[in-house]
Design an enzyme around this catalytic site. Structure first.
Site, PDB file in Angstrom:
ATOM      1  N   GLU A   1      21.666   9.075  20.229  1.00  0.00           N
ATOM      2  CA  GLU A   1      21.672  10.231  21.221  1.00  0.00           C
ATOM      3  C   GLU A   1      21.541   9.690  22.697  1.00  0.00           C
ATOM      4  OE1 GLU A   1      19.086  13.404  19.353  1.00  0.00           O
ATOM      5  OE2 GLU A   1      17.689  11.560  19.053  1.00  0.00           O
TER       6      GLU A   1
ATOM      7  N   HIS B   1      15.861  12.424   8.664  1.00  0.00           N
ATOM      8  CA  HIS B   1      17.473  12.508   8.748  1.00  0.00           C
ATOM      9  C   HIS B   1      18.215  11.508   8.385  1.00  0.00           C
ATOM     10  CE1 HIS B   1      16.067  16.063  10.955  1.00  0.00           C
ATOM     11  NE2 HIS B   1      16.125  15.321  12.091  1.00  0.00           N
TER      12      HIS B   1
HETATM   13  C1  BG6 Z   1      15.081  16.238  15.612  1.00  0.00           C
HETATM   14  C2  BG6 Z   1      14.608  15.133  15.987  1.00  0.00           C
HETATM   15  O1  BG6 Z   1      14.766  16.400  14.291  1.00  0.00           O
HETATM   16  O2  BG6 Z   1      16.722  16.005  15.779  1.00  0.00           O
HETATM   17  C3  BG6 Z   1      14.857  14.962  17.544  1.00  0.00           C
HETATM   18  O3  BG6 Z   1      13.062  15.590  16.201  1.00  0.00           O
HETATM   19  C4  BG6 Z   1      16.460  14.796  17.789  1.00  0.00           C
HETATM   20  O4  BG6 Z   1      14.216  13.949  18.240  1.00  0.00           O
HETATM   21  C5  BG6 Z   1      17.263  15.768  16.790  1.00  0.00           C
HETATM   22  O5  BG6 Z   1      16.883  14.930  18.827  1.00  0.00           O
HETATM   23  C6  BG6 Z   1      18.458  15.468  16.573  1.00  0.00           C
HETATM   24  O6  BG6 Z   1      19.257  16.396  16.100  1.00  0.00           O
HETATM   25  P1  BG6 Z   1      20.754  16.928  16.429  1.00  0.00           P
HETATM   26  O7  BG6 Z   1      21.002  18.019  15.328  1.00  0.00           O
HETATM   27  O8  BG6 Z   1      20.977  16.929  17.585  1.00  0.00           O
HETATM   28  O9  BG6 Z   1      21.343  15.440  15.666  1.00  0.00           O
END
Ligand code: BG6
Length: 496
Positions: A219, A243
């Site tokens: 990220e 995730h």
């Molecule tokens: C969330 C986390 O579950 O997922 C965040 O708490 C993270 O910290 C986010 O930024 C990332 O999700 P995506 O869909 O943007 O990859």
């Protein structure tokens, strides 16, 4: 051109429902939930009599909540008629989640309607247990009413169990929906299709042909406005425990014999249970954590984590770890998992590096071998797609020259469809009663069982948390983790 053949799995229509959202004013509800529901409404999927009941704590919010939702939908590109129709479904109830006596307002709002009833706890996790208890005591969790919670489900195995136990007293497991929004992402769902609807890769995805697998969720965002939640939680709990481990499960599991929730979730659970524990002294060897310091992203300077936070902190914003799955399919194949905030690019992908051919006939007299291993790259976001890197002959009648080239399937080019947000699918799956894309209690607890010893060892470690500059790809130790095995992280395919 003939219509492509379509393989569809049967989807039942969405029945009429009342969806109660606790924390209706909160970030998740405003950013995701109302927009996702409105998108489904626009598609005509929501039955006319269905309602969405936003729970607010203060009287003043009875009026402001609908205004805020409408403004949010406007911002997201919905037109006047669409907003008007959707707002016709919104009911607001003034209920303090922790005060049983205030549940009367919610009871009144729900009335006696015979519809599927679902409670979305879009609140800080410390409210999960009080809300569920109050739903039980107030008699609202009747019939086949469902509850939806989202991670973080606990901070460790013990606290996750406490939440799961409290849920189980009021809602059976079949009525409990634990969201991991990654499972609602199109490309993540496609993982199962790729693996189990095609012969080619599935046969090769095992220790016979695979050298190693990398799963990265990188990220560029930092702490944003989430200090209250994130500090003290960190990347291992925030991203890996859920995730990334869910991606690992879907990628590594055996074929379930049906697409039923139970069959799929059992297979995922088997992967989690087969993970070789990383504990004690091994933690230092197999894991790396880090925290971002100041740096720059896209040419703009960004502050370090503790500067954003305004105080010192030992919370990790980056984790890389090496793990192994101890079963017939994967024994001996290292899986390298990696996630971090404020990295050089935002992308999530699974990279599979295959073994070299057993014998190269292309080796030159001086010993040079041009062959590079085949690679399968499953790009989950952004630029969703699948790439396969293979060796090719460069056209020409001179000396035989080999180079790696990509077979490149991009979703945006292959399909002319809108990619729905994860919540659009997940919310209607709850109403339909389909748990396939939700985590079971056992999965959540098995993931904590793997993560807990790592957290314990980090807690006891006296070393200083390594820093990495924002805009880099993490601390140098993360490179060491994979390079000591004679491998390296796959560079992302960044847009030029
Ligand atoms: C969330 C986390 O579950 O997922 C965040 O708490 C993270 O910290 C986010 O930024 C990332 O999700 P995506 O869909 O943007 O990859």
């Amino acid at each position: 051109m003939a219509e492509p053949l379509q393989a569809t799995t049967e989807r039942t229509a969405v029945p009429a429902f009342d969806l109660v959202i606790f924390g209706a004013n909160g970030d998740l509800a405003m950013r995701k939930l109302f927009v996702a529901l409105a998108a489904r409404d626009r598609e005509g999927v929501l039955p006319p009599e269905s309602r969405i009941i936003g729970v607010v704590r203060q009287k003043a919010q009875l009026k402001t909540l609908p205004e805020t939702i409408a403004a949010r939908l406007h911002e997201s590109g919905f037109d006047k008629d669409e907003i008007k129709r959707f707002m016709g479904r919104i009911v607001v109830a003034e209920t303090d989640a922790t005060k049983l006596e205030t549940y009367e307002a919610l009871k009144h709002a729900l009335g006696k309607a015979e519809r599927v009833r679902a409670f979305y706890l879009s609140t800080p996790p410390d409210l999960f247990i009080p809300i569920v208890e109050n739903l039980g005591k107030s008699g609202l969790a009747v019939g086949d009413a469902r509850v939806i919670i989202e991670k973080p489900i606990g901070r460790d195995l013990t606290s996750a169990r406490a939440i799961n136990d409290a849920l189980a007293k009021v809602f059976t497991e079949k009525r409990t929906y634990r969201i991991d929004h990654y499972l609602g992402k199109e490309t993540v769902q496609n993982l199962m299709v790729m693996r189990f609807a095609n012969t080619l890769f599935e046969r090769s995805l095992s220790s016979r042909d695979v050298d190693h697998v990398q799963i990265t969720a990188a990220e560029t965002v930092g702490l944003e406005s989430r200090a209250g939640y994130y500090d003290g939680v960190g990347a291992l709990r925030d991203m890996i425990q859920n995730h990334v481990m869910q991606l690992l499960c879907l990628f590594a599991m055996e074929p379930p014999n049906t697409l039923d929730a139970e069959a799929v979730r059992d297979e995922k659970l088997r992967v989690l249970k087969a993970l070789k524990p990383i504990a004690g002294g091994e933690v230092q060897r197999q894991t790396v954590r880090g925290q971002y310091s100041a740096g720059s992203i896209d040419g703009k300077p960004v502050r370090g984590y503790t500067e954003e936070l305004g105080r010192a902190s030992n919370t990790e914003t980056f984790v890389a770890l090496r793990c192994e799955i101890e079963n017939w399919r994967w024994a001996g194949v290292p899986f390298y998992l990696r996630t971090g905030k404020r990295l050089a690019a935002r992308y999530s992908e699974i990279d599979v590096t295959f073994k070299q051919v057993p014998f190269s006939i292309f080796r030159s007299a001086d010993g040079h071998d041009p062959l590079q291993p085949d690679r399968l790259i499953i790009r989950l976001q952004p630029n969703e797609g699948v790439q396969f890197q293979m060796m090719m002959k460069v056209p020409g009648s001179g000396r035989l020259k080999l180079v790696p080239r990509m077979l490149d399937l991009r979703y945006a080019e292959a399909f002319n469809e809108r990619t729905p947000d994860a919540y659009e699918r997940l919310l209607t799956d709850v109403i339909r009663g389909d748990q396939t894309l939700f985590m079971s209690r056992h999965e959540v607890e098995a993931a904590w069982r793997f993560v807990d010893p790592i957290l314990d060892a980090w807690r006891q470690a006296s070393d200083v948390l390594p820093r990495y500059a924002a805009g880099s790809f993490g601390p140098s130790h993360a490179f060491g983790l994979i390079e000591r095995d004679g491998r390296s992280w796959v560079d992302p395919d960044l847009p030029a």
